[in-house]
Design a protein around this motif. Structure first.
Motif, mmCIF file in Angstrom:
data_model
loop_
_atom_site.group_PDB
_atom_site.id
_atom_site.type_symbol
_atom_site.label_atom_id
_atom_site.label_comp_id
_atom_site.label_asym_id
_atom_site.label_seq_id
_atom_site.Cartn_x
_atom_site.Cartn_y
_atom_site.Cartn_z
ATOM 1 N N LYS B 68 0.844 -1.202 0.000
ATOM 2 C CA LYS B 68 0.000 0.000 0.000
ATOM 3 C C LYS B 68 0.883 1.258 0.000
ATOM 4 C CE LYS B 68 -3.713 -2.229 2.566
ATOM 5 N NZ LYS B 68 -4.526 -2.210 3.799
ATOM 6 N N ALA B 69 0.266 2.372 -0.331
ATOM 7 C CA ALA B 69 0.980 3.650 -0.259
ATOM 8 C C ALA B 69 1.368 3.894 1.205
ATOM 9 C CB ALA B 69 0.088 4.781 -0.758
ATOM 10 N N PRO B 70 2.520 4.520 1.433
ATOM 11 C CA PRO B 70 3.009 4.689 2.806
ATOM 12 C C PRO B 70 1.950 5.243 3.750
ATOM 13 C CG PRO B 70 4.722 5.340 1.286
ATOM 14 C CD PRO B 70 3.506 5.015 0.449
ATOM 15 N N GLY B 71 1.164 6.203 3.319
ATOM 16 C CA GLY B 71 0.200 6.826 4.220
ATOM 17 C C GLY B 71 -0.963 5.910 4.600
ATOM 18 N N GLU B 72 -1.173 4.857 3.820
ATOM 19 C CA GLU B 72 -2.331 3.991 4.065
ATOM 20 C C GLU B 72 -1.981 2.710 4.818
ATOM 21 O OE1 GLU B 72 -3.893 3.281 0.189
ATOM 22 O OE2 GLU B 72 -4.285 5.418 -0.154
ATOM 23 N N ARG B 73 -0.693 2.543 5.123
ATOM 24 C CA ARG B 73 -0.281 1.284 5.732
ATOM 25 C C ARG B 73 -0.706 1.198 7.193
ATOM 26 N NH1 ARG B 73 5.861 1.252 3.269
ATOM 27 N NH2 ARG B 73 5.184 1.215 1.098
ATOM 28 N N GLN B 74 -1.131 0.008 7.573
ATOM 29 C CA GLN B 74 -1.411 -0.272 8.982
ATOM 30 C C GLN B 74 -0.604 -1.488 9.360
ATOM 31 O OE1 GLN B 74 -5.756 -0.727 9.101
ATOM 32 N NE2 GLN B 74 -5.637 0.671 10.845
ATOM 33 N N ASN B 75 0.160 -1.419 10.401
ATOM 34 C CA ASN B 75 0.923 -2.575 10.835
ATOM 35 C C ASN B 75 0.155 -3.267 11.955
ATOM 36 O OD1 ASN B 75 2.689 -4.383 11.963
ATOM 37 N ND2 ASN B 75 4.488 -3.104 11.605
ATOM 38 N N SER B 76 -0.399 -4.433 11.602
ATOM 39 C CA SER B 76 -1.263 -5.106 12.581
ATOM 40 C C SER B 76 -0.485 -5.520 13.826
ATOM 41 C CB SER B 76 -1.949 -6.314 11.945
ATOM 42 O OG SER B 76 -0.986 -7.161 11.362
ATOM 43 N N LEU B 77 0.852 -5.686 13.668
ATOM 44 C CA LEU B 77 1.663 -6.025 14.838
ATOM 45 C C LEU B 77 1.499 -4.980 15.936
ATOM 46 C CD1 LEU B 77 5.072 -7.149 13.342
ATOM 47 C CD2 LEU B 77 3.181 -8.549 14.139
ATOM 48 N N LEU B 78 1.220 -3.750 15.515
ATOM 49 C CA LEU B 78 1.166 -2.661 16.502
ATOM 50 C C LEU B 78 -0.228 -2.499 17.090
ATOM 51 C CD1 LEU B 78 3.393 -0.019 14.673
ATOM 52 C CD2 LEU B 78 4.033 -1.810 16.300
ATOM 53 N N GLU B 79 -1.168 -3.326 16.618
ATOM 54 C CA GLU B 79 -2.549 -3.146 17.075
ATOM 55 C C GLU B 79 -3.160 -4.369 17.733
ATOM 56 O OE1 GLU B 79 -4.285 -1.809 13.465
ATOM 57 O OE2 GLU B 79 -3.080 0.029 13.515
ATOM 58 N N LEU B 80 -2.668 -5.533 17.365
ATOM 59 C CA LEU B 80 -3.269 -6.754 17.934
ATOM 60 C C LEU B 80 -3.114 -6.737 19.453
ATOM 61 C CD1 LEU B 80 -1.970 -9.233 15.241
ATOM 62 C CD2 LEU B 80 -4.369 -8.706 15.714
ATOM 63 N N PRO B 81 -4.154 -7.194 20.164
ATOM 64 C CA PRO B 81 -4.155 -6.981 21.625
ATOM 65 C C PRO B 81 -3.238 -7.903 22.419
ATOM 66 C CG PRO B 81 -6.185 -8.051 20.913
ATOM 67 C CD PRO B 81 -5.449 -7.693 19.674
ATOM 68 N N THR B 82 -2.884 -9.088 21.887
ATOM 69 C CA THR B 82 -2.032 -10.005 22.669
ATOM 70 C C THR B 82 -0.934 -10.579 21.786
ATOM 71 O OG1 THR B 82 -3.294 -11.996 22.134
ATOM 72 C CG2 THR B 82 -4.037 -10.733 24.048
ATOM 73 N N MET B 83 0.153 -11.036 22.417
ATOM 74 C CA MET B 83 1.235 -11.698 21.682
ATOM 75 C C MET B 83 0.723 -12.963 21.009
ATOM 76 S SD MET B 83 4.045 -9.992 21.642
ATOM 77 C CE MET B 83 5.147 -11.263 21.025
ATOM 78 N N PHE B 84 -0.239 -13.635 21.647
ATOM 79 C CA PHE B 84 -0.802 -14.839 21.032
ATOM 80 C C PHE B 84 -1.438 -14.485 19.688
ATOM 81 C CE2 PHE B 84 -4.114 -17.894 20.161
ATOM 82 C CZ PHE B 84 -3.502 -19.104 20.418
ATOM 83 N N GLN B 85 -2.180 -13.397 19.654
ATOM 84 C CA GLN B 85 -2.804 -13.011 18.380
ATOM 85 C C GLN B 85 -1.761 -12.588 17.349
ATOM 86 O OE1 GLN B 85 -6.399 -10.665 18.300
ATOM 87 N NE2 GLN B 85 -7.041 -11.410 20.313
ATOM 88 N N VAL B 86 -0.671 -11.989 17.820
ATOM 89 C CA VAL B 86 0.424 -11.660 16.901
ATOM 90 C C VAL B 86 0.988 -12.943 16.286
ATOM 91 C CG1 VAL B 86 2.754 -10.702 16.711
ATOM 92 C CG2 VAL B 86 1.018 -9.503 18.070
ATOM 93 N N ALA B 87 1.175 -13.974 17.137
ATOM 94 C CA ALA B 87 1.699 -15.253 16.631
ATOM 95 C C ALA B 87 0.751 -15.863 15.612
ATOM 96 C CB ALA B 87 1.939 -16.224 17.794
ATOM 97 N N VAL B 88 -0.561 -15.789 15.873
ATOM 98 C CA VAL B 88 -1.551 -16.308 14.918
ATOM 99 C C VAL B 88 -1.430 -15.575 13.585
ATOM 100 C CG1 VAL B 88 -4.028 -16.475 14.407
ATOM 101 C CG2 VAL B 88 -3.178 -17.061 16.699
#
Lengths: 250, 250
Positions: B68-88
């Motif tokens: 995506k264009a730089p301004g539209e990027r979302q890094n889900s790593l920075l939003e997921l509520p738990t490390m478990f969800q990050v691993a998923v």
């Protein structure tokens, strides 16, 4: 899996092998992987095997001509004039055995299932002690000053200590100690390598084992090495210079 | 190949990775295999990768939404509520990337070529520091009290010292020393693992690296460890009880 090591020292040859074979983790057995033939005063030849057990046992049986009646058997190991020719002969039998079993079982698709590797060590009177590693393809390499030991099977866990501890001038006793540490590291990490261990020490120009033993899991010396190596490693570790987070800025 | 280790200590997390990638022995390069994202005071997440470089870089790119264009990027790593969800999430992206490349290249026959494994480590505010190993299939395991560190890549040479040296209570400095010894053993044995090394130390509840460095091959501390470990090992070896050929008869 398997773990076998053969090493050349100035004083002679030292060999160690484990005895575990497994076909799946729920089917483990003890089989000897170290074989010896000798003619007093004239020659001693030893093999250690890794890989498919049916393959390696077939090679040994062919070497001893077990398909013939006992009285008609000739063991070419006892007659070939040089260790080099012994390596050629063992390599040929190994290659033929592997190729035959592969051909009987669908060819290349089965290629990895029936392979095996062999460490060959020995001395024939009038010549130097020699050490070879024989591949499933039947070709081989010989230990040299630069690479004075060979490992087959599960070689990685026990290799760093061999690289650091080996010294061509070392005594047989130190070589056995080194091998025990290397085997202990491997046994602790890989379930498919197991006790008891077979040990053979071949002194130059003696043509019979100076020392030959089976080391059981309750062997007092092995247990002592296994337990004291943990402490020794910890002490070694603590003897190293300490890391500081700020070293680069100094 | 590659060598990466992540470990959990009482004090936090310590990670180390090499940087060598190779496609054949005549095509080697330096690539970073350790990645970090953090939100001050809130979370820190790190990944280390082993396996096919195109696969692992694709996973990282997808995590950061680089298509995506730089301004539209979302890094889900920075939003997921738990490390478990990050691993998923990381597991899902890894599995999809591996499966897609395999499908584009003849399916199962190519199955092993595009795989990769990932060590995920990090902490989100209000929860414990956590460490996961994520497989090419997208599933994962978490480090526990019994298995407090994970290795990926060329794991065997450096494993015995980790098994013996690790202690959950150890200081960060000792953990770095232990990792350097483990990496040194691996580097000495396998050409496909190479300097420089990346190091990161994550203190519990700090949410930014306590210490983050690239260790070059001329790093004074690394060189000191590498040379003194040989001597320390030799001393440790000589401190062990001596073998005698006659012990069994005593």
């Amino acid at each position: 899996m398997t773990y076998c090591v053969g090493m050349v020292l100035d004083k002679g040859l030292v060999l160690m092998s484990d005895t575990r074979t497994n076909s799946g983790v729920d089917n483990i057995s003890v089989f000897r992987k170290m074989y010896r033939w000798s003619v007093p005063g004239q020659r001693i030849i030893t093999l250690m095997t890794a890989g498919n057990l049916a393959t390696t046992q077939a090679v040994i049986s062919k070497l001893e001509e077990r398909s013939k009646a006992p009285g008609e058997r000739q063991n070419s190991l006892l007659e070939l004039p040089t260790m080099f020719q012994v390596a050629v002969e063992v390599g040929k039998l190994l290659r033929e055995t592997v190729q035959q079993t592969q051909a009987e079982n669908g060819g290349a698709a089965a290629s990895s299932r029936f392979t095996a590797s062999i460490i060959l060590a020995g001395q024939i009177a009038g010549m130097e002690p020699r050490l070879f590693m024989i591949y499933p393809e039947g070709n081989f390499i010989e230990a040299s000053f630069d690479t004075p030991f060979f490992q087959i099977g599960e070689t990685k866990y026990g290799r760093p200590i061999l690289i650091r501890g080996y010294d061509r001038n070392m005594s047989f006793e130190d070589a056995v100690k080194l091998l025990m540490v290397s085997f202990d590291s491997t046994l602790k990490a890989n379930l498919s390598v197991g006790m008891p261990l077979d040990l053979m020490v071949i002194e130059r120009d003696r043509f019979e084992p100076l020392h030959e033993r089976r080391i059981e899991s309750d062997d007092r010396y092995y247990v002592a090495i296994s337990t004291s190596w943990s402490n020794a490693l910890r002490n070694a570790f603590h003897s190293l210079p300490d890391y500081t987070f700020y070293q680069q800025a100094e």
